[in-house]
Write a protein that holds these residues in place. Structure first.
Motif, mmCIF file in Angstrom:
data_model
loop_
_atom_site.group_PDB
_atom_site.id
_atom_site.type_symbol
_atom_site.label_atom_id
_atom_site.label_comp_id
_atom_site.label_asym_id
_atom_site.label_seq_id
_atom_site.Cartn_x
_atom_site.Cartn_y
_atom_site.Cartn_z
ATOM 1 N N UNK A 159 -6.010 3.017 -3.616
ATOM 2 C CA UNK A 159 -4.875 3.460 -4.426
ATOM 3 C C UNK A 159 -3.579 3.426 -3.614
ATOM 4 N N UNK A 160 -2.456 3.085 -4.246
ATOM 5 C CA UNK A 160 -1.171 3.121 -3.545
ATOM 6 C C UNK A 160 -0.835 4.532 -3.067
ATOM 7 N N UNK A 161 0.004 4.607 -2.051
ATOM 8 C CA UNK A 161 0.473 5.875 -1.506
ATOM 9 C C UNK A 161 1.995 5.913 -1.644
ATOM 10 N N UNK A 162 2.513 6.960 -2.266
ATOM 11 C CA UNK A 162 3.953 7.154 -2.385
ATOM 12 C C UNK A 162 4.345 8.343 -1.506
ATOM 13 N N UNK A 163 5.280 8.120 -0.599
ATOM 14 C CA UNK A 163 5.765 9.161 0.305
ATOM 15 C C UNK A 163 7.221 9.450 -0.032
ATOM 16 N N UNK A 164 7.515 10.706 -0.366
ATOM 17 C CA UNK A 164 8.880 11.096 -0.727
ATOM 18 C C UNK A 164 9.431 12.004 0.372
ATOM 19 N N UNK A 165 10.464 11.537 1.049
ATOM 20 C CA UNK A 165 11.171 12.333 2.046
ATOM 21 C C UNK A 165 12.509 12.743 1.451
ATOM 22 N N UNK A 166 12.899 14.006 1.633
ATOM 23 C CA UNK A 166 14.119 14.422 0.949
ATOM 24 C C UNK A 166 14.925 15.490 1.653
ATOM 25 N N UNK A 167 16.189 15.589 1.222
ATOM 26 C CA UNK A 167 17.124 16.578 1.745
ATOM 27 C C UNK A 167 18.051 16.961 0.598
ATOM 28 N N UNK A 175 0.825 -1.212 0.000
ATOM 29 C CA UNK A 175 0.000 0.000 0.000
ATOM 30 C C UNK A 175 0.863 1.268 0.000
ATOM 31 N N UNK A 176 1.865 1.299 0.882
ATOM 32 C CA UNK A 176 2.675 2.509 1.042
ATOM 33 C C UNK A 176 4.107 2.256 0.569
ATOM 34 N N UNK A 177 4.588 3.130 -0.285
ATOM 35 C CA UNK A 177 5.959 3.080 -0.789
ATOM 36 C C UNK A 177 6.670 4.351 -0.343
ATOM 37 N N UNK A 178 7.827 4.205 0.294
ATOM 38 C CA UNK A 178 8.579 5.355 0.800
ATOM 39 C C UNK A 178 9.872 5.504 0.017
ATOM 40 N N UNK A 179 10.115 6.712 -0.464
ATOM 41 C CA UNK A 179 11.365 7.028 -1.161
ATOM 42 C C UNK A 179 12.110 8.074 -0.342
ATOM 43 N N UNK A 180 13.290 7.717 0.145
ATOM 44 C CA UNK A 180 14.143 8.645 0.882
ATOM 45 C C UNK A 180 15.205 9.171 -0.083
ATOM 46 N N UNK A 181 15.115 10.465 -0.386
ATOM 47 C CA UNK A 181 15.969 11.052 -1.424
ATOM 48 C C UNK A 181 16.942 12.070 -0.821
ATOM 49 N N UNK A 182 18.215 11.937 -1.186
ATOM 50 C CA UNK A 182 19.246 12.898 -0.779
ATOM 51 C C UNK A 182 20.009 13.326 -2.021
ATOM 52 N N UNK A 183 20.065 14.635 -2.240
ATOM 53 C CA UNK A 183 20.765 15.156 -3.417
ATOM 54 C C UNK A 183 21.719 16.277 -3.001
ATOM 55 N N UNK A 184 22.964 16.170 -3.446
ATOM 56 C CA UNK A 184 23.979 17.187 -3.180
ATOM 57 C C UNK A 184 24.610 17.565 -4.515
ATOM 58 N N UNK A 185 24.424 18.800 -4.908
ATOM 59 C CA UNK A 185 24.900 19.250 -6.223
ATOM 60 C C UNK A 185 24.407 18.300 -7.320
ATOM 61 N N UNK A 186 23.147 17.949 -7.262
ATOM 62 C CA UNK A 186 22.571 17.051 -8.256
ATOM 63 C C UNK A 186 21.065 17.205 -8.293
ATOM 64 N N UNK A 187 20.374 16.215 -8.805
ATOM 65 C CA UNK A 187 18.912 16.283 -8.863
ATOM 66 C C UNK A 187 18.312 14.885 -8.781
#
Length: 222
Positions: free
Chosen positions: A185-193, A139-151
Motif C-alpha cells: 500500500x502507498x504511504x502518505x507522510x504529512x509534515x506541517x507547521x 511508494x511514499x508521497x510527502x506533503x509539506x504543509x504550512x498554514x498561517x491564519x488558514x487551514x
C-alpha cells in the motif's frame, strides 16, 4: 598515573554510514521489516506504532537502523520485503508540486497522478488535498504543509498508510495515523507547521483504492 593498572577502554568506531541521509526507499525498507515483525508477533501494536512514527521522522541512517536492530533483516524465506516493482524507481530530482492559497481557496482532487512531493501553503486561505481517487506512482508521497491564519485538509483512502509530524502554534496540527493492511500500500507522510491555523490529515471513510496492485501495474504499463 599507572596506565597499566587503569587501562583505557577501546573506543568503538562510529558506524561509517550513520550520518548518511536516509532516502524514502530506506524508510520503506525499515517499515517493511517492522510490518513483518508485527504480523509475526515480534512487536505488539503499540511498539509497532511508536517505531513506525520514528521511521518517518528519521533523517539519517543512524536514526533508522536502531529501530530494527533487534529484528530479523528479512522475512521468513530469506527474501527482503520489497514493492519497488509495483512503482518503479524513485526519482530524487523530480520537482515538487506547489499548492498555494492566499486570501483564497485551492482544491486538488479527482483522478490525478500524485507527485512524489507536494508543498502546500495557506495564508488567510484554505487548501483541500483529496487523494481518495488519485493514482500513486511511487511508494511514499510527502506533503509539506504550512498554514498561517488558514487551514489545510488532506484526505486519503482507508487502505493506505498515513503518517506525519508537525507543530501547531495557537493552532492545530493533527494526523490520524493509519497502517495499511496490504504490504504494498502507498504511504502518505504529512509534515506541517501551523500558526493560528489548522492542518488536518485523516482517512475518508468509505473510500478505498480498489484492486491496488492491478491498478498500479496498469498505470506503469506492466
Amino acid at each position: 598515573m599507572d596506565l597499566e593498572k587503569h587501562p583505557q577502554k577501546p573506543v568503538a568506531p562510529a558506524e561509517p554510514h550513520a550520518g548518511i541521509r536516509a532516502s524514502d526507499a530506506d524508510r520503506d525498507r525499515i517499515a517493511d521489516i517492522l510490518r513483518e515483525a508485527l504480523a509475526l508477533g515480534r512487536l505488539d501494536a503499540e511498539e509497532h506504532s511508536e517505531r513506525i512514527d520514528a521511521v518517518y521522522r528519521a533523517k539519517t541512517m543512524g536514526e533508522l537502523e536502531p529501530l530494527v536492530k533487534d529484528l530479523p533483516a528479512t522475512p521468513p524465506g530469506g527474501h527482503p520485503a520489497s514493492s519497488a516493482h509495483l512503482y518503479g524507481p524513485d526519482d530524487e530530482t523530480e520537482p515538487a508540486e506547489t499548492v498555494i492559497a492566499i486570501f483564497s481557496s485551492s482544491t486538488r482532487k479527482g483522478r490525478w497522478r500524485v507527485d512524489r512531493r507536494t508543498n502546500a501553503f495557506a495564508l488567510f486561505g484554505n487548501i483541500e488535498i483529496d487523494l481518495t481517487e488519485a493514482i500513486f506512482g511511487q511508494r511514499t508521497t510527502v506533503i509539506n504543509a504550512t498554514a498561517i491564519f488558514g487551514s489545510i485538509e488532506v484526505r486519503v483512502p482507508e487502505n493506505i498508510s498515513l503518517r506525519g509530524g508537525g507543530t501547531g502554534i495557537f493552532g492545530n496540527f493533527e494526523v490520524s495515523t493509519l497502517e495499511g493492511a496490504q504490504a504494498d500500500a502507498p504511504v502518505v507522510v504529512v509534515n506541517g507547521y501551523s500558526v493560528f491555523a489548522s492542518i488536518e490529515a485523516r482517512p475518508k471513510r468509505g473510500k478505498f483504492i480498489a484492486d491496488l496492485n492491478r491498478r498500479l501495474r496498469k498505470h506503469l504499463g506492466h
